[in-house]
Design a protein around this motif. Structure first.
Motif: not given
Lengths: 361, 257, 282
Positions: A89-98, A139-158
């Motif tokens: 579901s991407y689980a982007l935090f709705p109260h925070l910006d990108v 304010e993002l489309s499905g595809g954009q949300r998807q990218r944010v979710a990926i970026a949010r995970a990858l930034i931690n260099r898992p």
């Protein structure tokens, strides 16, 4: 090309899990190498998402162990594991910006503001979302949300990135595009990806290795070519590329026989019943029988889908036997419903598989 | 642009709204009327507002009502929010029963609540006054906060909290970074509703306020029983203005989002 | 906060509810079976006298009057409020916002203030009578205030916003394609409304019914102000018995009966709609 043996980054050892009385995982073992793109493929309820959640630490296994980089992390809470998840579901935090969403993991690690900003910008560039810092998830489309979710995970260099059906909510075209993009990201970063899907096309397109799961167990694990060309079981053959499953008893060198005729097979041993998987695109048809191997069948229907024409037939001269499918690229096949034909295929294109419970002829 | 055609329902909506607002307008208009009796227009005056601000007892009652509303809705916010958070995570057998019991104060007619509180407080020998008022008001404020927060918690995607954990947040951090900000609007609207209900309450207060303490609604009520005075018009007008402004403000705020 | 420490959170709620909700209610039940000794006192000896006393025609009439008033208030509110909420939900987003705002002002305004307006309007030499006389429709002022209709007006008016909001919420979230489907399948507009719309908005309507019926049993101050002392409701009776009449056991018995009636109603709501939260409120 030379293959380098890398030590496994993730090892699952005899993992079991039940929810109440229902067993979900029945002793799952697997090891995944650094930089691999591994896909867990299976229908819903097969335990693939549970496996992913156990690796993430969101679910505790009943028994067995999870090793990350050689270290046993089974008892560690999710925040203490160097793996990150892209949620379905991407689980982007709705109260925070990108930017705040992407930078959240770094903020928790007390990385300084300047560096967070810089790395968020890098990630946004990586997923091609420059300039979206101040947007909200809504304010993002499905595809954009998807990218944010990926970026949010990858930034931690898992060590390992876990993706739980991340493309499930997108439309077909976007899904294809994201498949390519995910693969590009994975190659570029060299991060190990563990991907969960029920879509065989996705699995074949992206994975280095596919793990076909069924009913809490691994049915087969191998490269896309391996699982496609040499399925171990009838289930795998049907699940990937929807093969036809046929049975017969040996009737000569590389020949099987059943009540509808004879058919070609790779060499088999013994004289017991053999289960064969044959893909629709490899089946040839003739108006007249003449060769040493042929099955009688009658055409029932034709249908066109996804660039393929499928011809449905039923075995037997009178068309009373089980169903079978021939598929061809394009839209023209010289077959009409009601016609009676003989079927044959090159022995090497068929695969001997283990039968499953629901025995097919 | 498409031309709007007239709908008969518009007439109905307008008519009902007119009747709804008629008494309210009457109150406002007569607060500026230069006559002791609200029967005919005698000219504009602000006299009643002046006398209102000199009426020490009324101002005192207003202050009491505000303090009471703030204290009870704050207490309800703490008890109700914690309760909703806890209830979502525990699985006791008594849970359903307790949930029902805690909402009883807004499910029963106010008169019963007031009556049982009065009887119970005299049993406990609690002095009637601030203590009893605050307890009684807190009792019917809790359900508003509790139900609001509960509804919000149900609506929160479970994977948001999991995502925070996954990104490295401890359970405590997850609560403060994710869960709390997400339920805060619900806590706030629960509080506002609770405050409004407390500020409006006559029935329960009248049973437990004690001999010397008075809230604004009680004061207004006793005034009304003896007849109408233009001062009350002025007071009502001020309260109406406050409600309208607060509503306008919150509407604008929501629109901005 | 560890998972197993979450129970700490519910301690205040449990404690408060047990002491200040369950306690008083149980006490009321107990008192209703106690023997009145007059002058605020009562004796802890089991008796059904307090319930027998209700068979007195005076009290029976009071119950009847209260129920009748509550019922007519509710019916009128349904008749006026349902169409209002329905039409409101069918407006454009802009229209909805405006109407919602206009309904919210009375909703948030003290019921006393709004009652006060009616008091001014309905007085013998009040605005309504003067207006009617000016129109020439009447020669002498009508006596409206301190009559049954005045109380009814006050009740309906006071509880109207609750009904509208409950219905509005329900209609608003309804899937209109279902009504279109019914029409498409050959239902007349009326039939589609009765079989689809009404059915789907029933939770909202029921919730509105409860939100008006339950309070109207106890809003003694409306009857008090607009009805003078002519109309005695159960609410006024309880208040009277608690204070002036000083017969606590009888007041408790009256309250118990009223609570049982209310609880039955709420139970019925749950049974019919299958939900526990009242629509439109939460």
């Amino acid at each position: 090309m030379r293959k380098i043996e890398t030590p496994p980054v993730l090892v699952l050892r005899e993992v079991t899990k039940s929810f109440g009385q229902t067993p979900v995982l029945k002793g799952l073992s697997l090891s995944i190498s650094e930089g691999e793109f591994v896909t867990f493929l299976g229908s819903s309820g097969c335990g693939k998402t549970t496996t992913l959640r156990i690796v993430a630490g969101l679910e505790a296994p009943d028994s067995g162990a999870v090793l990350l980089d050689g270290e046993d992390v089974t008892a560690r809470p999710p925040e203490k594991r160097n793996v990150n998840t892209v949620f379905q579901s991407y689980a982007l935090f709705p109260h925070l910006d990108v930017a705040q969403n992407i930078g959240y993991g770094l903020r928790l690690r007390r990385v300084d503001r300047q560096e967070i900003r810089q790395r968020v910008a890098e990630m946004l560039a990586l997923v091609q979302l420059e300039g979206f810092e101040k947007r909200r998830a809504s304010e993002l489309s499905g595809g954009q949300r998807q990218r944010v979710a990926i970026a949010r995970a990858l930034i931690n260099r898992p060590k390992v990135l876990l993706l739980d059906e991340p493309l499930g909510a997108l439309d077909l075209q976007l899904r294809r595009q994201m498949q390519i993009e995910l693969k590009r990201l994975q190659k570029q970063l060299g991060t190990t990806f563990v991907y969960v899907t029920h879509d065989q096309e996705e699995a074949i397109n992206m994975s280095d290795r596919i793990v076909v799961m069924r009913d809490g167990r691994i049915e087969q694990a191998g490269t896309p070519a391996e699982v496609y060309d040499s399925p171990r079981t009838a289930y795998v053959a049907r699940f990937i590329g929807s093969a036809n499953i046929l049975t017969g008893v040996p009737a000569g060198p590389c020949l099987l026989k059943n009540e509808y005729g004879t058919m070609r097979t790779p060499p088999v041993e013994g004289s017991g019943q053999v289960t064969l998987a044959v893909r629709g695109e490899n089946i040839r048809f003739f108006r007249e029988g003449g060769g040493d191997a042929a099955l009688r069948a009658r055409v029932t229907e034709k249908s066109y889908a996804g660039g393929m024409l499928r011809v449905f037939l039923r075995l037997g001269a009178d068309g009373s036997g089980p169903e079978l499918t021939i598929s061809r690229q394009g839209i023209n096949v010289d077959l009409e419903p009601g016609e009676s034909v003989f079927l044959d295929w090159p022995a090497a294109t068929a695969a001997v598989v283990e039968p499953d419970e629901e025995v097919e002829p | 642009m498409r031309k709007k055609h007239f709908r008969p329902s518009t007439l109905y909506l307008a008519l009902v709204l007119l009747i709804t607002y008629l008494p309210i307008f009457i109150v406002v208009i007569f607060s500026f009327n230069d006559s002791k009796l609200p029967v005919a227009w005698k000219g504009f005056t602000l006299h009643w507002y002046a006398t209102l601000f000199q009426d020490r007892a009324l101002i005192e009652a207003l202050r009491n009502s505000i303090v009471l509303g703030v204290v009870s809705s704050a207490a309800a916010a703490v008890i109700g929010t914690l309760g909703a958070l806890g209830m979502a995570r525990v699985h006791y057998k008594t849970k359903g029963m307790m949930e029902y019991l805690s909402t009883v104060p807004i499910m029963l007619p106010e008169i019963i609540l007031g009556m049982v509180f009065m009887a119970f407080f005299s049993l406990l020998r609690l002095p009637f006054g601030w203590t009893t008022l605050v307890i009684a008001h807190t009792a019917f404020c809790i359900p508003y906060v509790y139900l609001m927060v509960k509804a919000r918690l149900v609506g929160i995607d479970k994977s948001l909290e999991e995502a925070a954990r996954d990104l490295g947040a401890s359970p405590r951090r997850t609560f403060f970074d994710i869960t709390l900000p997400l339920i805060l609007p619900a806590v706030a609207s629960g509080c506002v509703l609770a405050f409004a209900m407390s500020f409006d309450d006559v029935v329960i207060s009248i049973f437990v306020n004690g001999p010397t303490l008075s809230t604004l609604p009680i004061k207004v009520y006793t005034h009304m029983r003896t007849g109408v005075t233009p001062e009350i018009n002025a007071l009502c007008t001020i309260l109406l203005a406050v409600v309208t402004l607060v509503l306008l403000g919150s509407n604008l705020l929501r629109r901005k989002k | 906060m560890k998972r197993d420490r979450w129970w700490l959170c519910i301690v205040p709620l449990y404690a408060f509810t047990l002491v200040f909700v369950l306690g008083p209610v149980l006490y009321m039940v107990a008192v209703s079976f106690a023997r009145n000794t007059g002058g605020y006192g009562f004796q802890w000896s089991f008796t059904l006298d307090n319930f027998r006393k209700m068979r007195d025609p005076v009290y029976l009439q009071c119950f009847q009057q209260s129920l009748l008033l509550a019922l007519s208030t509710t019916v009128l509110n349904v008749l006026i409020g349902y169409p209002f909420g329905y039409f409101m939900a069918r407006r454009s987003p802009r229209g909805k916002r405006l109407l919602l705002f206009l309904i919210m002002i009375p909703f948030w305004t003290s019921s006393l203030i709004r009652l006060y307006g009616w008091l001014i309007l309905l007085q013998a030499r009040g605005v309504l009578n003067r207006f009617l006389m000016w129109l020439g429709m009447i020669d002498t002022p009508l006596k409206i205030l301190y009559t049954y209709p005045a109380v009814l007006i006050g009740m309906v008016y006071g509880l109207f916003p609750f009904m509208v909001l409950a219905v509005y919420t329900s209609v608003e979230k309804m899937d209109w394609t279902l009504v279109e489907a019914a029409r498409d399948l050959g239902a007349s507009p009326l039939r589609a409304f009765l079989t689809v719309t009404l059915k789907l908005t029933l939770p909202g309507l029921m919730s509105g019914v409860i939100l008006t019926f339950v309070p109207s049993m106890g809003l003694f101050f409306i009857a008090d102000i607009l009805g003078g002392n002519k109309i005695v409701l159960v609410g006024s009776l309880i208040q009277d018995q608690m204070t002036r009449g000083s017969n606590q056991p009888f007041a408790a018995a009256l309250a118990l009966i009223l609570s049982v009636m209310t609880t039955l109603l709420l139970w019925l709501y749950r049974k019919v709609t299958g939900t526990s939260d009242l629509e439109g409120m939460f």
